[in-house]
Write an enzyme that holds these catalytic residues in place. Sequence first.
Site, PDB file in Angstrom:
ATOM      1  N   SER A  23      32.456  -6.396 -22.848  1.00 60.44           N
ATOM      2  CA  SER A  23      32.883  -6.518 -21.033  1.00 60.44           C
ATOM      3  C   SER A  23      34.140  -6.063 -20.702  1.00 60.44           C
ATOM      4  O   SER A  23      34.530  -5.952 -20.134  1.00 60.44           O
ATOM      5  CB  SER A  23      32.648  -8.624 -20.817  1.00 60.44           C
ATOM      6  OG  SER A  23      31.378  -8.701 -21.054  1.00 60.44           O
ATOM      7  N   ARG A 118      15.773  -5.228 -13.568  1.00 58.61           N
ATOM      8  CA  ARG A 118      16.547  -6.649 -13.216  1.00 58.61           C
ATOM      9  C   ARG A 118      17.180  -6.956 -12.411  1.00 58.61           C
ATOM     10  O   ARG A 118      16.721  -6.034 -10.721  1.00 58.61           O
ATOM     11  CB  ARG A 118      17.488  -6.368 -14.398  1.00 58.61           C
ATOM     12  CG  ARG A 118      17.116  -5.918 -15.970  1.00 58.61           C
ATOM     13  CD  ARG A 118      18.402  -6.068 -16.843  1.00 58.61           C
ATOM     14  NE  ARG A 118      19.617  -7.033 -16.796  1.00 58.61           N
ATOM     15  CZ  ARG A 118      20.011  -7.016 -17.258  1.00 58.61           C
ATOM     16  NH1 ARG A 118      20.966  -5.550 -17.686  1.00 58.61           N
ATOM     17  NH2 ARG A 118      21.620  -8.237 -17.454  1.00 58.61           N
ATOM     18  N   GLN A 161      28.855 -10.947 -13.506  1.00 59.66           N
ATOM     19  CA  GLN A 161      28.862  -9.691 -13.076  1.00 59.66           C
ATOM     20  C   GLN A 161      28.407  -9.367 -11.383  1.00 59.66           C
ATOM     21  O   GLN A 161      29.126  -9.309 -11.028  1.00 59.66           O
ATOM     22  CB  GLN A 161      27.432  -9.111 -13.475  1.00 59.66           C
ATOM     23  CG  GLN A 161      27.332  -8.833 -14.762  1.00 59.66           C
ATOM     24  CD  GLN A 161      25.910  -8.200 -15.449  1.00 59.66           C
ATOM     25  OE1 GLN A 161      25.079  -7.543 -15.278  1.00 59.66           O
ATOM     26  NE2 GLN A 161      26.431  -7.712 -17.038  1.00 59.66           N
ATOM     27  N   ASP A 308      24.848 -14.450 -23.662  1.00 56.02           N
ATOM     28  CA  ASP A 308      24.646 -13.634 -25.370  1.00 56.02           C
ATOM     29  C   ASP A 308      24.553 -13.571 -26.382  1.00 56.02           C
ATOM     30  O   ASP A 308      24.320 -13.174 -27.216  1.00 56.02           O
ATOM     31  CB  ASP A 308      25.833 -12.652 -24.604  1.00 56.02           C
ATOM     32  CG  ASP A 308      26.152 -11.464 -23.480  1.00 56.02           C
ATOM     33  OD1 ASP A 308      24.810 -11.641 -22.632  1.00 56.02           O
ATOM     34  OD2 ASP A 308      26.319 -11.204 -23.108  1.00 56.02           O
ATOM     35  N   ARG A 339      14.360 -12.810 -23.065  1.00 55.80           N
ATOM     36  CA  ARG A 339      15.049 -12.788 -24.590  1.00 55.80           C
ATOM     37  C   ARG A 339      14.371 -13.731 -24.980  1.00 55.80           C
ATOM     38  O   ARG A 339      14.383 -14.378 -25.877  1.00 55.80           O
ATOM     39  CB  ARG A 339      16.487 -12.847 -24.424  1.00 55.80           C
ATOM     40  CG  ARG A 339      17.182 -11.647 -24.261  1.00 55.80           C
ATOM     41  CD  ARG A 339      18.452 -11.706 -24.390  1.00 55.80           C
ATOM     42  NE  ARG A 339      19.184 -10.286 -24.446  1.00 55.80           N
ATOM     43  CZ  ARG A 339      20.528  -9.800 -24.246  1.00 55.80           C
ATOM     44  NH1 ARG A 339      20.923 -10.874 -23.872  1.00 55.80           N
ATOM     45  NH2 ARG A 339      20.458  -9.140 -24.011  1.00 55.80           N
ATOM     46  N   ARG A 381      20.100  -7.279 -28.317  1.00 59.29           N
ATOM     47  CA  ARG A 381      20.485  -8.342 -28.763  1.00 59.29           C
ATOM     48  C   ARG A 381      19.918  -9.376 -29.405  1.00 59.29           C
ATOM     49  O   ARG A 381      19.840  -9.972 -30.558  1.00 59.29           O
ATOM     50  CB  ARG A 381      21.688  -9.262 -27.657  1.00 59.29           C
ATOM     51  CG  ARG A 381      22.445  -8.682 -27.298  1.00 59.29           C
ATOM     52  CD  ARG A 381      23.902 -10.095 -26.512  1.00 59.29           C
ATOM     53  NE  ARG A 381      24.755  -9.387 -25.953  1.00 59.29           N
ATOM     54  CZ  ARG A 381      25.658  -8.521 -26.126  1.00 59.29           C
ATOM     55  NH1 ARG A 381      26.133  -8.953 -27.765  1.00 59.29           N
ATOM     56  NH2 ARG A 381      26.288  -8.512 -25.879  1.00 59.29           N
TER      57      ARG A 381
HETATM   58  C1  S3P Z   1      28.581  -9.601 -18.483  1.00 60.32           C
HETATM   59  C2  S3P Z   1      28.374 -10.966 -17.875  1.00 60.32           C
HETATM   60  C3  S3P Z   1      26.682 -11.378 -18.979  1.00 60.32           C
HETATM   61  C4  S3P Z   1      26.066 -10.993 -19.540  1.00 60.32           C
HETATM   62  C5  S3P Z   1      26.374  -9.620 -20.141  1.00 60.32           C
HETATM   63  C6  S3P Z   1      27.685  -8.956 -19.798  1.00 60.32           C
HETATM   64  C7  S3P Z   1      29.798  -9.028 -18.034  1.00 60.32           C
HETATM   65  O1  S3P Z   1      25.354 -11.184 -17.611  1.00 60.32           O
HETATM   66  O2  S3P Z   1      25.016 -11.203 -20.004  1.00 60.32           O
HETATM   67  O3  S3P Z   1      26.219  -8.969 -21.348  1.00 60.32           O
HETATM   68  O4  S3P Z   1      30.548  -8.340 -18.563  1.00 60.32           O
HETATM   69  O5  S3P Z   1      29.900  -9.364 -16.848  1.00 60.32           O
HETATM   70  P1  S3P Z   1      25.179 -12.362 -16.064  1.00 60.32           P
HETATM   71  O6  S3P Z   1      26.793 -11.962 -15.812  1.00 60.32           O
HETATM   72  O7  S3P Z   1      24.561 -11.403 -15.167  1.00 60.32           O
HETATM   73  O8  S3P Z   1      25.093 -13.436 -16.564  1.00 60.32           O
END
Ligand code: S3P
Length: 422
Positions: A23, A118, A161, A308, A339, A381
């Site tokens: 991230s 997605r 995100q 995660d 998952r 994962r």
């Molecule tokens: C992430 C946010 C998460 C996570 C992903 C990385 C990020 O997703 O599952 O592996 O870097 O902002 P979501 O924001 O869709 O929950």
Amino acid sequence: MRMTAVRRPARLEGVLELPGDKSVSHRALILNSIATGEAQVENLSPGADVVSTADCLRALGVEIEAGRVAGRGFDGLRPAAGPLDCGNSGTTMRLLAGVLAGRPFASELVGDASLSRRPMGRVVEPLRAMGAAADSGPPLRVGGAVPLRGVDYRMPVASAQVKSAVLLAGIQAEGTTRVTEPAPTRDHTERMLEAMGAPLERNHAGITVGPATQLRPLDIRVPADLSAAAFWLVAGALHPAARVTLRGVGTNPSRSAVLGVLARAGIEVKVRNQRLEGLEPVADLEVGTSRADRPFSIGTAEAALLIDELPVLAVAATLLPGVSRITGAGELRVKESDRIAAMSAGLNAMGADVRELEDGWEIHGPHHLEGARVRSEGDHRVAMALAVAGLLAHGESTIEDADCVAISYPGFWNDLDRLWHP
Ligand code: S3P
């Protein structure tokens, strides 16, 4: 499609340097690309997802070489010659959608079969409310209608995100933009934007940003990835003869809820040498064979902070006495794979009692795990969580499509060999 066999070692022991946080790496590249000036990013994640981000930014005209990012401001971004390939990476697609929404040219973002399935409406909807041209696709189409206007956006799902995409569009918009999350999520974007000089405020009402088209470049050392560490923490705690040390791991409070869950299950992780590396707290983590004698429950707010880590926590729950419940984690159904389904199928094939809920699992333990042939569903994962189950099981397990670990942790199988002692 590689298959990998995993057996339980007599001893699981060693010291690991884990890959850079996925991230933080995405954000270090994206934010420095839109800053004005050069920055050096150390310990960037070697994972394929971060390579996708770097390649998309290069296609937009940004020079990135060995962690050196030559940012030329938002206006330095040029239309790509073709669609931007985000590969398997939701973070790449959603964060870039936020950046590109405010550009005067249209962009197309595409991904592999998993990413194409997605949900992108969640990012398109707020961008449209800001006046952007956006279509969720696939392919996701965004940009070309400027200027954007600020928005007061209440997010229906907790997603770092989506939050980040709205903030990245928000700094290009006229007026202020406020995002309110249903539950707090990882805050790496906020930390970096603040450090780069964006007018950002956080309080109980949400996160507010104003226009900031002149960001300062930021040299960053990316901490080791706590989401990668979680696999070894569970393996080390539940193996009967284990001691594992993980160096320089990011322990940002919006990421480290997994440590609290492990503690509730009777697993002590020693957190040593805590320090601040740039914007992010880091520490060395050490775990050894633990009591692990209590089940745990996780609900909506906590799930958002360890989304995660849930697949590997499900593995842990199969070996804890009592009933563990994980709920409020419906988001797991729209990750790189479903998952919830993938982990119950894999763990039940190994003899566990995992009951699928719409938004999580109810897991009855303890159950001896038996080696089995299990499917990763092409999800990094899931592959790594099932490999941990294989390290704790009796007999041999085979993980199908095991190469997908390269999305976040290309060295996973080597590190497993390093810890594995006959
Ligand atoms: C992430 C946010 C998460 C996570 C992903 C990385 C990020 O997703 O599952 O592996 O870097 O902002 P979501 O924001 O869709 O929950």
